[in-house]
Design a protein around this motif. Structure first.
Motif, PDB file in Angstrom:
ATOM      1  N   GLU A  99      -6.652   4.113  -5.469  1.00  0.00           N
ATOM      2  CA  GLU A  99      -7.844   4.382  -4.644  1.00  0.00           C
ATOM      3  C   GLU A  99      -9.022   3.494  -5.062  1.00  0.00           C
ATOM      4  OE1 GLU A  99      -7.833   6.226  -2.052  1.00  0.00           O
ATOM      5  OE2 GLU A  99      -6.249   7.704  -2.273  1.00  0.00           O
ATOM      6  N   THR A 151     -11.127   1.750  -3.528  1.00  0.00           N
ATOM      7  CA  THR A 151     -12.326   1.789  -2.681  1.00  0.00           C
ATOM      8  C   THR A 151     -12.802   3.215  -2.432  1.00  0.00           C
ATOM      9  OG1 THR A 151     -11.032   1.844  -0.619  1.00  0.00           O
ATOM     10  CG2 THR A 151     -11.575  -0.321  -1.519  1.00  0.00           C
ATOM     11  N   GLY A 152     -12.176   4.179  -3.109  1.00  0.00           N
ATOM     12  CA  GLY A 152     -12.433   5.589  -2.811  1.00  0.00           C
ATOM     13  C   GLY A 152     -13.859   6.046  -3.026  1.00  0.00           C
ATOM     14  N   ALA A 207      -7.908   0.381   4.875  1.00  0.00           N
ATOM     15  CA  ALA A 207      -7.668  -0.354   3.622  1.00  0.00           C
ATOM     16  C   ALA A 207      -6.210  -0.773   3.528  1.00  0.00           C
ATOM     17  CB  ALA A 207      -8.050   0.511   2.422  1.00  0.00           C
ATOM     18  N   ALA A 259       0.850  -1.189   0.000  1.00  0.00           N
ATOM     19  CA  ALA A 259       0.000   0.000   0.000  1.00  0.00           C
ATOM     20  C   ALA A 259       0.884   1.237   0.000  1.00  0.00           C
ATOM     21  CB  ALA A 259      -0.917  -0.001   1.219  1.00  0.00           C
ATOM     22  N   GLN A 313     -10.105   4.535  -9.216  1.00  0.00           N
ATOM     23  CA  GLN A 313     -11.159   4.946  -8.294  1.00  0.00           C
ATOM     24  C   GLN A 313     -12.495   5.126  -9.004  1.00  0.00           C
ATOM     25  OE1 GLN A 313     -10.173   8.448  -6.036  1.00  0.00           O
ATOM     26  NE2 GLN A 313     -12.204   8.654  -5.146  1.00  0.00           N
ATOM     27  N   THR A 371      -3.787   4.432  -1.533  1.00  0.00           N
ATOM     28  CA  THR A 371      -5.004   4.642  -0.746  1.00  0.00           C
ATOM     29  C   THR A 371      -4.784   5.739   0.285  1.00  0.00           C
ATOM     30  OG1 THR A 371      -6.661   3.582   0.672  1.00  0.00           O
ATOM     31  CG2 THR A 371      -4.379   2.832   0.918  1.00  0.00           C
ATOM     32  N   HIS A 372      -5.880   6.455   0.613  1.00  0.00           N
ATOM     33  CA  HIS A 372      -5.877   7.400   1.732  1.00  0.00           C
ATOM     34  C   HIS A 372      -6.343   6.722   3.011  1.00  0.00           C
ATOM     35  CE1 HIS A 372      -5.901  10.643  -1.397  1.00  0.00           C
ATOM     36  NE2 HIS A 372      -5.242  11.287  -0.461  1.00  0.00           N
ATOM     37  N   ASP A 373      -6.911   5.540   2.879  1.00  0.00           N
ATOM     38  CA  ASP A 373      -7.624   4.870   3.967  1.00  0.00           C
ATOM     39  C   ASP A 373      -6.682   3.940   4.730  1.00  0.00           C
ATOM     40  OD1 ASP A 373      -9.279   3.434   5.626  1.00  0.00           O
ATOM     41  OD2 ASP A 373     -10.770   2.975   4.095  1.00  0.00           O
ATOM     42  N   MET A 430      -1.156  -0.717  -4.280  1.00  0.00           N
ATOM     43  CA  MET A 430      -2.410   0.022  -4.119  1.00  0.00           C
ATOM     44  C   MET A 430      -2.168   1.372  -3.462  1.00  0.00           C
ATOM     45  SD  MET A 430      -5.817  -1.109  -1.926  1.00  0.00           S
ATOM     46  CE  MET A 430      -4.939  -1.119  -0.344  1.00  0.00           C
TER      47      MET A 430
END
Length: 238
Positions: free
Chosen positions: A167, A169-170, A204, A35, A90, A199-201, A197
């Motif tokens: 992203e 799952t964004g 995740a 990630a 995304q 991601t900001h999460d 991947m």
């Protein structure tokens, strides 16, 4: 699988040179799930584009699956993207005027696969992403989670060794986001696909084996994330 050596990406602006990435070095093993995290504008999406041959570095070397991207011409880069990399975005990037089946078959058609091969592959992929019976529907008839599953199926059509997810799952609610993460984890564990991947999460990112943090074009943190060494994906996301 992936080696990034002293890679920089510089954009020439009226105000001067802007370094999206600055002399970064990364090594990602075959079958790893990594990630990439960081604030907006940090350079993480730029890094993903470079790994996928969608852009070229200003300096430095990138080698993916024994292919050095720097020396490839545009035709060779296109072939590299079609055969070795699966992209998941995304906003899904499905073609609205094409059916689910036609979207999944895009790379197969571009590589002149037979009708029988396309039918077989699309059918198997629809089964893999739990969308049997949706082949003739259009993207607008599907939920966001279903559209992202179609995008993943399309990314898998050429059996790539590398999945690049920006992203993924964004735009999804929590339940659909978790389902997509479970699917990516399954591909990583069962098919030994290398997955990178963005991601900001942070939740995740916990599904990954390793988290790389990028800030202001620099990798400022890299290491194994904590927890879950022996747990199933379902428990990770519980």
């Amino acid at each position: 699988m992936i080696t990034v050596s002293n890679v920089s990406k510089v954009y020439s602006l009226e105000s001067g040179d802007f370094y999206a990435l600055k002399n970064n070095n990364i090594h990602i093993e075959k079958g790893e799930f990594v990630a990439i995290m960081g604030p907006s504008g940090s350079g993480k999406s730029t890094l993903l584009q470079l790994l996928g041959g969608l852009d070229v570095p200003t300096s430095g070397d990138i080698v993916v699956d024994d292919t050095q991207l720097n020396g490839l011409n545009e035709k060779e880069l296109t072939q590299f993207r079609r055969t070795k990399v699966g992209f998941v975005f995304q906003n899904y990037q499905l073609l609205p005027m094409m059916t689910v089946g036609e979207n999944i078959a895009l790379s197969l058609s571009a590589n002149q696969a037979s009708k029988a091969q396309i039918k077989s592959t699309v059918g198997q992929l629809l089964s893999d992403v739990n969308l049997v019976g949706k082949e003739s529907q259009f993207p607008s008839q599907l939920s966001g989670g279903q559209q992202q599953r179609v995008a993943i199926a399309r990314a898998l059509a050429m059996k790539p060794k590398l999945i690049l997810a920006d992203e993924p799952t964004g735009n999804l609610d929590q339940k659909n986001g978790e389902d997509i993460l479970k699917l990516l984890s399954k591909l990583n564990k069962e098919e030994q696909m290398t997955i990178v991947m963005v991601t900001h999460d942070i939740q995740a990112a916990q599904v990954a084996d390793r988290i790389i943090t990028v800030r202001d074009g620099l990798i400022v943190e890299e290491g194994k994330k904590g927890g879950y060494p022996n747990e199933t994906v379902e428990n990770r996301l519980a």
